[in-house]
Design an enzyme around this catalytic site. Structure first.
Site, PDB file in Angstrom:
ATOM      1  N   GLU A  95       5.098  24.339 -17.159  1.00  0.00           N
ATOM      2  CA  GLU A  95       5.518  25.125 -18.323  1.00  0.00           C
ATOM      3  C   GLU A  95       6.445  24.364 -19.265  1.00  0.00           C
ATOM      4  O   GLU A  95       6.913  24.908 -20.256  1.00  0.00           O
ATOM      5  CB  GLU A  95       6.223  26.421 -17.848  1.00  0.00           C
ATOM      6  N   ARG A  97      10.811  24.960 -17.326  1.00  0.00           N
ATOM      7  CA  ARG A  97      10.383  24.823 -18.717  1.00  0.00           C
ATOM      8  C   ARG A  97      11.021  23.647 -19.458  1.00  0.00           C
ATOM      9  O   ARG A  97      10.772  23.473 -20.645  1.00  0.00           O
ATOM     10  CB  ARG A  97      10.584  26.153 -19.453  1.00  0.00           C
ATOM     11  N   ASN A 149      14.503  42.596 -18.032  1.00  0.00           N
ATOM     12  CA  ASN A 149      14.274  43.974 -17.605  1.00  0.00           C
ATOM     13  C   ASN A 149      15.295  44.424 -16.557  1.00  0.00           C
ATOM     14  O   ASN A 149      16.064  43.632 -16.027  1.00  0.00           O
ATOM     15  CB  ASN A 149      12.870  44.093 -17.011  1.00  0.00           C
ATOM     16  N   ASP A 206       9.315  46.881 -17.211  1.00  0.00           N
ATOM     17  CA  ASP A 206       9.448  45.415 -17.206  1.00  0.00           C
ATOM     18  C   ASP A 206       9.319  44.846 -18.625  1.00  0.00           C
ATOM     19  O   ASP A 206       8.832  43.736 -18.818  1.00  0.00           O
ATOM     20  CB  ASP A 206       8.420  44.759 -16.257  1.00  0.00           C
ATOM     21  N   CYS A 230       2.443  41.564  -0.883  1.00  0.00           N
ATOM     22  CA  CYS A 230       1.701  40.307  -1.048  1.00  0.00           C
ATOM     23  C   CYS A 230       1.031  40.164  -2.411  1.00  0.00           C
ATOM     24  O   CYS A 230       0.770  39.059  -2.875  1.00  0.00           O
ATOM     25  CB  CYS A 230       0.632  40.185   0.040  1.00  0.00           C
ATOM     26  N   CYS A 283       1.998  37.743  -5.447  1.00  0.00           N
ATOM     27  CA  CYS A 283       1.711  36.305  -5.402  1.00  0.00           C
ATOM     28  C   CYS A 283       0.253  35.988  -5.069  1.00  0.00           C
ATOM     29  O   CYS A 283      -0.257  34.947  -5.453  1.00  0.00           O
ATOM     30  CB  CYS A 283       2.610  35.606  -4.382  1.00  0.00           C
ATOM     31  N   HIS A 284      -0.408  36.872  -4.311  1.00  0.00           N
ATOM     32  CA  HIS A 284      -1.776  36.562  -3.871  1.00  0.00           C
ATOM     33  C   HIS A 284      -2.836  37.392  -4.580  1.00  0.00           C
ATOM     34  O   HIS A 284      -4.009  37.287  -4.259  1.00  0.00           O
ATOM     35  CB  HIS A 284      -1.895  36.729  -2.355  1.00  0.00           C
TER      36      HIS A 284
HETATM   37 CA    CA Z   1      10.454  40.882 -15.175  1.00  0.00          CA
END
Ligand code: CA
Length: 708
Positions: free
Chosen positions: A83, A135, A278, A323, A624, A627-628
């Site tokens: 990034e 970043r 958030n 969020d 999970c 991430c998955h």
């Molecule tokens: Ca967030």
């Protein structure tokens, strides 16, 4: 003799001082140099303090961009998300990769000068909601500054990469991370942090660039113990913030409000601007009993850089519950509005409104949706507050809303072309089902959002999946902030977008998920050039000039939040090593084709589990999915449905409970899941694996062997 000794001592002291200032004069950047905008260089994350990401270089332009070719490239040792925006100072290109590693190259030849690995522990990957990304660096008076994923702020000698100082900026008992680039203003290094999905209290800190000593800290949420922090935020928190929080939910988590990305600075007004994230949990009911604005969540904060003193704030999403961070890229510019020149601040935060504020006072000048949104119908210009759609807060019933938590725009940098008067926004269009998590309880260190992710599991029906996919897309929007409308929009097939560069050559550069780097006409969006990067792009390019030649530098490598948790909506491609690719007119370098790893095969014959499949489904989507991917559909992180660990109860438990793969970022879940739960999870993933083996074309079925 005595005089000689004194002279020698003075000379030694002078030498030490010189070294302390940066080992021989490399990268002697200061505020006047950044503010002057050094046309051929890229001295700070957003190029200049106004963060416009618009370069005055025009040697590469609409008439010759077709001749752009690869000048040089470098392949990194990580296949996680890339990034960073590369900085170019005094002929040296500085960049970072996933896992917070820093690299310095000869910007003309690509020769590696040095690299630095802060050796972040693999298990720290557990705390990174959105991949183990970084970043980029800041450069100041001979030093290079990087924020490491584990919360350290580190100063390196710009000439050698040697560590000069390192400070822990966070409480290591909490799931804080750093992914953002530091900025340096008046010898102070500014750094925030992330972790609001897990439960942390956000803040922005300023450290002395020479010594690493903390100068000030501004907390974005009140102290849960009700006491002052003896911090720069105390006055604003007692006068404005504290009374906007209710109940107990936020006290356990810290309330969120992490300052994880955007900053900008106006040297004339001497005001620093920072975007705040958030709340934790997301769900306002669970965080603050559904009451209060919860300052300074989802706000733009204006502070004095010397002291952290509060100047003004503007809250984009009061009582945030989706969020909807305001950490997105902040751009400062001078616009003519209603015939009057105005010093403005512009932001396209996650909530889908494009805001123009007076940056001296914080006065709202305009707010218009830049993508179709459902959670609000507009912004009341008298109060500055959004006009919310009934039901958007999902208090009584689930509610499908646009934007999703990914945002209508995420961290991907925009760019502003002052000649065209356009802001180029890498926008995202996708919905999300918000459902109150009735059984929410704070679990220290875990995902603590108070919304139920089960609702966002994908349906089994392929036609339904295809229908959802048809709605989801990315866009590059050329937004006119004066007319408050798009001049043109470039459609992208994948929502998870890439950062943008604008140049005086009349060009807009942007990469794409499908593995392309393109140049568009800044005036009308016509595609003028493209290059197959072979691997997805999410980062923003930068540009610089050496010996009369203009270069464009880009970090190539897919990852980040979108790749982790929404793989079904992204290209079906294995993880590939990141590369830095640098282009120039007539460049003839060739990057070799990637070796595409074979998807692992798995034989499930005779494999069974005594676990509870339904409970496994619930545990999976609570623990999970982020991430998955939903339905164990992960393509980016190792595909659990193809994991050999799935074949036996013991091998599965060794990873999930005993932490056998912690060094690779898969920490033990024993804090959250017991052995029985682990087996329930295996039963569920096995059931998904069997579906996949029946329908091998399902996207996400392909996954490479884990690397780093
Ligand atoms: Ca967030």
């Amino acid at each position: 003799m005595k005089t000689l000794k004194l002279a020698a001592a003075l000379a030694a002291a002078a030498l030490l001082a010189a070294c302390g200032q940066g080992g021989g004069g490399a990268a002697n950047v200061d505020g006047s140099r950044i503010a002057a905008g050094a046309p051929g260089e890229w001295l700070s994350y957003g190029r200049t303090y106004d963060e416009q990401r618009h370069s005055p270089l025009d040697k590469i332009n609409a008439s010759n961009v077709g001749q752009l070719g690869l000048a040089w490239f470098y392949e990194f040792d990580t296949d996680r998300g890339q990034e960073a925006t590369p900085l170019m100072v005094d002929g040296v290109l500085y960049t970072t990769t996933a896992w917070s590693k820093v690299y310095a190259f000869d910007a003309k030849t690509g020769a590696l000068k040095w690299s630095y690995d802060p050796k972040v522990e693999g298990a720290k990957g557990f705390d990174a909601c959105c991949d183990v990304v970084n970043r980029g660096v800041a450069v100041w008076k001979g030093r290079v500054y990087v924020g490491a994923l584990d919360g350290r702020l580190i100063a390196l000698d710009a000439a050698t990469g040697r560590e000069v100082w390192s400070v822990q900026t966070t409480d290591t008992s909490r799931p804080y991370t750093i992914t953002g680039a530091p900025r340096v203003i008046k010898d102070k290094v500014l750094i925030g942090n992330g972790g609001a999905e897990y439960g942390v209290r956000g803040y922005l800190s300023a450290y002395d660039a020479a010594t690493g000593k903390l100068v000030w800290r501004f907390y974005t949420t009140p102290n849960p113990n009700g006491q002052p922090d003896n911090a720069a935020s105390d006055k604003a928190m007692s006068e404005k913030g504290a009374a906007t929080w209710f109940g107990e939910g936020w006290k356990a988590t810290g309330g969120g409000g992490t300052v994880w990305d955007a900053m900008a600075y106006d040297p004339e007004l001497d005001i620093l601007y920072a975007g705040v994230g958030n709340g934790t949990p997301w769900n306002h009911q669970k965080r603050s009993d559904g009451k209060g604005d919860n300052l300074f969540l989802s706000s733009i904060l204006a502070l004095k850089p010397d002291t952290g003193e509060y100047v003004w704030h503007y809250q984009t999403t009061p009582g945030e519950s989706w969020d909807y961070t305001a950490t997105q890229h902040i751009i400062l510019a001078d616009l003519t509005l209603d015939g009057q020149p105005r010093k403005v601040l512009m932001q396209a935060p996650k909530n889908g409104f494009f805001y123009v504020l007076d940056r001296a006072t914080g006065q709202l000048l305009s707010a218009k949706p830049y993508v179709p949104i459902t959670w609000a119908t507009g912004v009341d210009m008298a109060t500055g507050r959004p006009i919310e759609t009934p039901g958007a807060r999902y208090t009584d019933a689930p509610s499908l809303q646009v934007p999703a938590p990914f945002g209508a725009h995420n961290w991907h940098p925009m760019a502003f072309n002052p000649t065209e008067g356009l802001v180029y926004i890498p926008a995202q269009v996708l919905p999300f089902g918000y459902v109150d998590d009735a059984g929410y309880q704070h679990r220290p260190g875990a995902w603590n959002v108070g919304t139920d992710f089960l609702a966002n599991a994908l349906p089994d029906d392929q036609a339904q999946i295809a229908a959802v996919k048809a709605m989801v897309k990315g866009q590059l929007i050329a937004w006119d902030p004066v007319a408050q409308q798009a001049r043109f929009t470039i459609e992208h097939p994948f929502f998870w977008n890439a950062g943008v560069l604008s140049t005086a050559g009349g060009l807009v550069f942007q990469g794409a998920a499908q593995g392309e780097f393109a140049a568009y006409s800044a005036a009308d969006g016509k595609k003028l050039w493209s290059y197959p990067t072979q691997n997805g792009v999410i980062a923003a390019p930068s540009t610089y000039e050496i010996d009369g030649e203009q270069y464009v530098a880009l970090m190539v490598g897919y990852g980040g939040a979108g790749a982790l948790s929404a793989p079904a909506f992204l290209p079906d491609r294995p993880r590939l090593p990141g590369r830095l690719m640098v282009f120039k007119l007539g460049g003839t370098a060739q990057a070799p084709a990637y070796e595409i790893p074979e998807p692992p095969t798995i034989d499930l014959t005779g494999v069974s589990s005594r676990g509870d499949l339904r409970r496994g489904f619930e545990l999976y989507h609570q623990n999970c999915q982020v991430c998955h991917g939903p339905n164990a559909g992960g393509a980016f992180l190792p595909d659990l449905k193809r994991s050999q660990m799935l074949l036996g109860e013991e091998s599965w438990k060794s990873v999930l409970i005993d932490g056998a793969l912690a060094p690779r970022g898969m920490a033990s879940f024993s804090r959250f899941i017991d052995a029985r739960g682990a087996e329930d999870l295996r039963a569920y993933v096995l059931s998904e694996a069997r579906k996949t083996s029946r329908a091998p074309t399902v996207e996400g079925a392909r996954g490479p062997a884990p690397k780093t």
